[in-house]
Scaffold this active site. Structure first.
Site, PDB file in Angstrom:
ATOM      1  N   CYS A  17      15.406 -21.040   8.340  1.00 23.10           N
ATOM      2  CA  CYS A  17      16.170 -20.567   7.189  1.00 23.10           C
ATOM      3  C   CYS A  17      15.231 -20.283   6.027  1.00 23.10           C
ATOM      4  CB  CYS A  17      17.211 -21.597   6.761  1.00 23.10           C
ATOM      5  SG  CYS A  17      16.490 -23.059   5.977  1.00 23.10           S
ATOM      6  N   CYS A  20      13.334 -23.169   4.836  1.00 23.99           N
ATOM      7  CA  CYS A  20      12.131 -23.432   5.634  1.00 23.99           C
ATOM      8  C   CYS A  20      10.957 -22.643   5.066  1.00 23.99           C
ATOM      9  CB  CYS A  20      12.338 -23.014   7.085  1.00 23.99           C
ATOM     10  SG  CYS A  20      13.577 -23.954   7.960  1.00 23.99           S
ATOM     11  N   ASP A 427      -1.639  16.693  -7.018  1.00 28.32           N
ATOM     12  CA  ASP A 427      -2.949  17.324  -7.019  1.00 28.32           C
ATOM     13  C   ASP A 427      -2.793  18.655  -6.266  1.00 28.32           C
ATOM     14  OD1 ASP A 427      -5.827  17.623  -7.036  1.00 28.32           O
ATOM     15  OD2 ASP A 427      -5.754  17.054  -4.927  1.00 28.32           O
ATOM     16  N   ASP A 629      -5.251  13.332  -2.774  1.00 28.16           N
ATOM     17  CA  ASP A 629      -5.962  13.140  -1.504  1.00 28.16           C
ATOM     18  C   ASP A 629      -7.445  12.855  -1.679  1.00 28.16           C
ATOM     19  OD1 ASP A 629      -6.750  15.792  -2.288  1.00 28.16           O
ATOM     20  OD2 ASP A 629      -7.381  16.118  -0.208  1.00 28.16           O
ATOM     21  N   ASP A 633      -8.793  11.621  -7.385  1.00 29.04           N
ATOM     22  CA  ASP A 633      -7.403  11.243  -7.701  1.00 29.04           C
ATOM     23  C   ASP A 633      -7.208   9.733  -7.783  1.00 29.04           C
ATOM     24  OD1 ASP A 633      -6.524  13.959  -7.568  1.00 29.04           O
ATOM     25  OD2 ASP A 633      -6.527  13.819  -5.378  1.00 29.04           O
TER      26      ASP A 633
END
Length: 741
Positions: A17, A20, A427, A629, A633
């Site tokens: 649970c 736990c 970009d 990419d 960036d």
């Protein structure tokens, strides 16, 4: 010397649970050398940051075992070992449930309909005892281990509630005169105690089965990797386990086989299905020197390749780790839920005692027995399982669904924040465009048309010796044609301009427009008119000329990717502002913006300017997603609320970003935002029902309606309701698999 902190995920076993999870987390966090512990109940794992010089995983394992849990510290196949342990536990629970249910059925029949038959209580005692203390012994053992360390969890509630009901019933069975002397009937609750155990076992079985469905994405990814490979050595072919493959090994792949590790073709050619990486269904042609990735499937022909990345370094292994880490991460809302779960069990125990006390004070003739049952029912119904499962199950399914679609989400925070995004920055190069220049058009002067094939062969030969970045685009374009090889002489690189060479005593040049004035080259009128249209489209132009005039103009551009315009339109239709930032010139930026329908763009932008623009939008109150990419960036990606990297981009951008689009297709962005919205909606639904369940269930169990209509909730029904609440939360999370496509 600086202290090295190691962060590692460990599978956890034995948790039943949310309480736990809190116990495991607090126990591990209390160990010397542990900096941070984050337990995810839904995927049964813990993310630990610890100092390996101060504490070893074996020490942490012993600490957990003392409170009834365990972690798998063996890094080799840890996931498989956890699944094996969980499967064994599941089968054991199933076995115990079936036998407990068989014994419980007659107890219920006697307790509900035949309570006045001779030796009814004694018979129920005999049948219910093994249900509680043999088949259900794990509840009592775990509760005892928790109590030894001053902790409590669901097992504590179950053990207390059923234990009290059982002891009270045993007392009444052997001492009925105690109640007879006081004019009361000695009720027994063997059937309630047994049924609660059986219902909770059933709930755990259903929960376990449902939760196993939330990790199907990981299983599918793991299934992409073969177990053995054919390695080529001095002694010929040998089949070895994938774990034995080393960098530099030569591997043989036959038709239809899965590629086991990342590498480069050494011999042969084929077509490879890379849909798991690119999302594209069309197989990719592979020749000597081309790269292949683990998990992709060879379609036709066989080839040999050299292993370059093995084990945890392969792209597939990194994707699996990314998904595992993400599914184990916590959304901000989950941290609040964990705090609630941490105090939930002690509060419930207090409410149960308070319930008993109020019944004793105001309950009248049957105050003790009814108060006792109300206390037992409160303990049974107030299980925190549904609360603990509400967020992580939705996160697991959402991240798994994303992985299936090629959207790799690194952490739950990004998934939770995605639905709030109202501004997206793109970009240009490699994000909106393909990221590599391609020849768009070749214009030939009329005077050159009679010798086009020869001139093309000369241009190809010149560019093959050039080191200019645009040369590759021209070579790629001309290689599609069957051209005769030509022998050049006096090859010369013109710094900042282009290249020139001599063929059959004529000098040919491939260069920029600057060469026109420098060499006083003429441009025919027919060519001059066509050039205007090319310049308007912001193409990069390469002029091919002999010593007297321009023979041809090659128009080169970084082409807009298929789907970029569609994705941008979808985002704008959703009311999201779309911006394009590029380091390219104004003319090129305007052309790309016009092609894709972007109204907000900036050109000649430096990396620091991108991050500053993100910050500016955030100060205006916008929730910003940055998509890029490249290394340039990375600063802006780190600044953004949600950062998305192209899967074919730089490693640094992918490392910084919280979401990676494996195929670099911008059409995945609307899908990612939709997935975020659906996941957050599911989390809210789960939390609502989990809280409502307890808000309604606990007062009902305490007997709040009894003074008005005599209603007192049966502990058996409370057990069934508790089991159903957990299953309903997990089932609602699994709906995510079908809500997003």
């Amino acid at each position: 010397m600086a202290t090295t902190i190691k962060t590692q995920n460990f599978p956890v076993t034995g948790m039943t649970c949310a309480g736990c999870a809190v116990s495991v987390e607090s126990m591990l966090a209390a160990q010397e050398g542990v900096q941070q512990a984050e337990v995810n109940y839904a995927n049964q794992s813990v993310k630990l940051s610890f100092n390996p010089e101060q504490v070893k995983p074996q020490d942490l394992q012993k600490a957990l075992q003392s409170v009834g849990y365990d972690i798998i510290i063996d890094e080799e196949n840890a996931q498989e070992k956890q699944e094996e342990v969980q499967q064994q536990a599941y089968q054991k629970l199933k076995y115990n449930f079936i036998l407990a249910a068989i014994l419980t059925i007659p107890v219920v029949v006697i307790g509900m309909f035949l309570m006045d038959m001779p030796y009814a209580n004694e018979l129920m005692l005999v049948l219910s005892t093994p249900v509680l203390f043999f088949y259900g012994r794990s509840f009592f053992i775990n509760a005892y281990k928790q109590a030894k360390h001053g902790k409590a969890n669901m097992d504590s509630l179950v053990a207390l509630s059923t234990g009290i009901a059982y002891i009270f019933s045993v007392f009444n069975t052997f001492n009925p005169h105690f109640w007879h002397q006081r004019g009361l009937h000695p009720h027994v609750y063997f059937e309630a105690a047994a049924v609660v155990i059986v219902f909770i076992m059933l709930g755990k079985l259903l929960e376990g089965r449902a939760k196993s469905s939330t990790s199907t994405a990981i299983k599918k990814l793991m299934g992409l990797q073969p177990k053995t490979v054919i390695r080529l050595g001095a002694s010929g072919e040998e089949e070895v386990p994938i774990s034995q493959v080393q960098v530099g090994d030569l591997i043989l792949i036959r038709s239809g086989e899965k590629i086991p590790v990342d590498g480069r073709l050494a011999e042969g050619n084929s077509f490879v299905d890379e849909s798991m990486i690119s999302g594209e269904p069309i197989a990719v042609a592979k020749q000597t020197g081309d790269t292949v990735f683990a998990g992709t499937i060879n379609q036709k022909g066989s080839f040999k390749f050299t292993a370059e990345k093995v084990g945890q370094d392969t792209l597939l292994a990194q994707i699996i780790k990314l998904v595992q880490d993400a599914q184990g991460s916590k959304a901000p809302v989950q941290k609040l839920v964990d705090k609630i779960a941490g105090i939930f069990v002690p509060v419930v125990m207090l409410i149960a005692l308070l319930t008993f006390a109020i019944w004793m004070l105001f309950g009248g003739e049957h105050a003790f027995t009814q108060g006792l049952m109300a206390m037992v029912t409160v303990l049974v119904i107030a299980c925190p399982c549904a609360l603990g499962l509400a967020t992580p199950t939705a996160i697991m399914v959402g991240i798994g669904k994303g992985a299936e679609q090629g959207i790799l989400i690194k952490d739950a925070e990004a998934l939770e924040a995605g639905h709030q995004v109202n501004a997206i920055i793109l970009d240009k190069t490699g994000t909106i465009t393909a990221g590599h220049p391609q020849v768009q058009q070749v214009l030939w002067a009329k005077a050159a048309l009679h010798k086009v094939a020869t001139y093309e062969a000369v241009l190809l030969a010149i560019e093959q010796q050039s080191e200019h970045p645009l040369a590759e685009a021209i070579i790629s374009h001309l290689k599609q044609k069957t051209l005769a090889a030509v022998q050049l002489s006096q090859f010369n690189s013109l710094t900042g301009l282009g290249v020139e060479a001599v063929f059959e005593q004529e000098t040919y040049t491939a260069a920029s427009h600057k060469i026109l004035k420098l060499k006083n080259l003429a441009i025919a009128d027919d060519l001059q008119q066509q050039l205007l249209a090319l310049k308007e489209q912001a193409y990069t132009l390469v002029y091919f000329a002999n010593s007297k005039e321009v023979l041809a103009v090659v128009a080169i551009a970084d082409e807009v990717k298929a789907g970029s315009k569609e994705a941008i339109q979808q985002l704008q239709q959703q009311g999201i502002s779309v911006y394009m930032l590029t380091g390219d010139n104004e003319q090129t930026a305007r052309a790309i913006a016009q092609q894709t329908g972007i109204t907000h763009y900036q050109a000649d932008v430096l990396p620091a300017d991108k991050a500053a623009f993100v910050e500016k939008l955030q100060q205006e109150g916008k929730v910003v997603a940055m998509i890029g990419d490249g290394i340039n960036d990375s600063h802006a990606l780190a600044q953004a609320n949600v950062s998305i990297a192209m899967g074919k981009g730089s490693d640094i951008a992918i490392d910084v970003a919280k979401i990676t689009l494996v195929s670099s297709d911008l059409r995945l962005i609307p899908k990612a935002l939709q997935l975020s919205s659906q996941t957050v909606k599911t989390i809210r639904q789960n939390l609502f029902w989990a809280f409502i369940y307890n808000l309604i269930g606990i007062p009902l169990a305490a007997g709040i309606l009894y003074p008005f209509n005599g209603f007192l909730l049966n502990p058996m029904l409370a057990g069934a309701a508790m089991a159903l609440s957990s299953v309903s939360v997990v089932t609602n999370s699994l709906r995510l698999k079908f809500l997003t496509s």
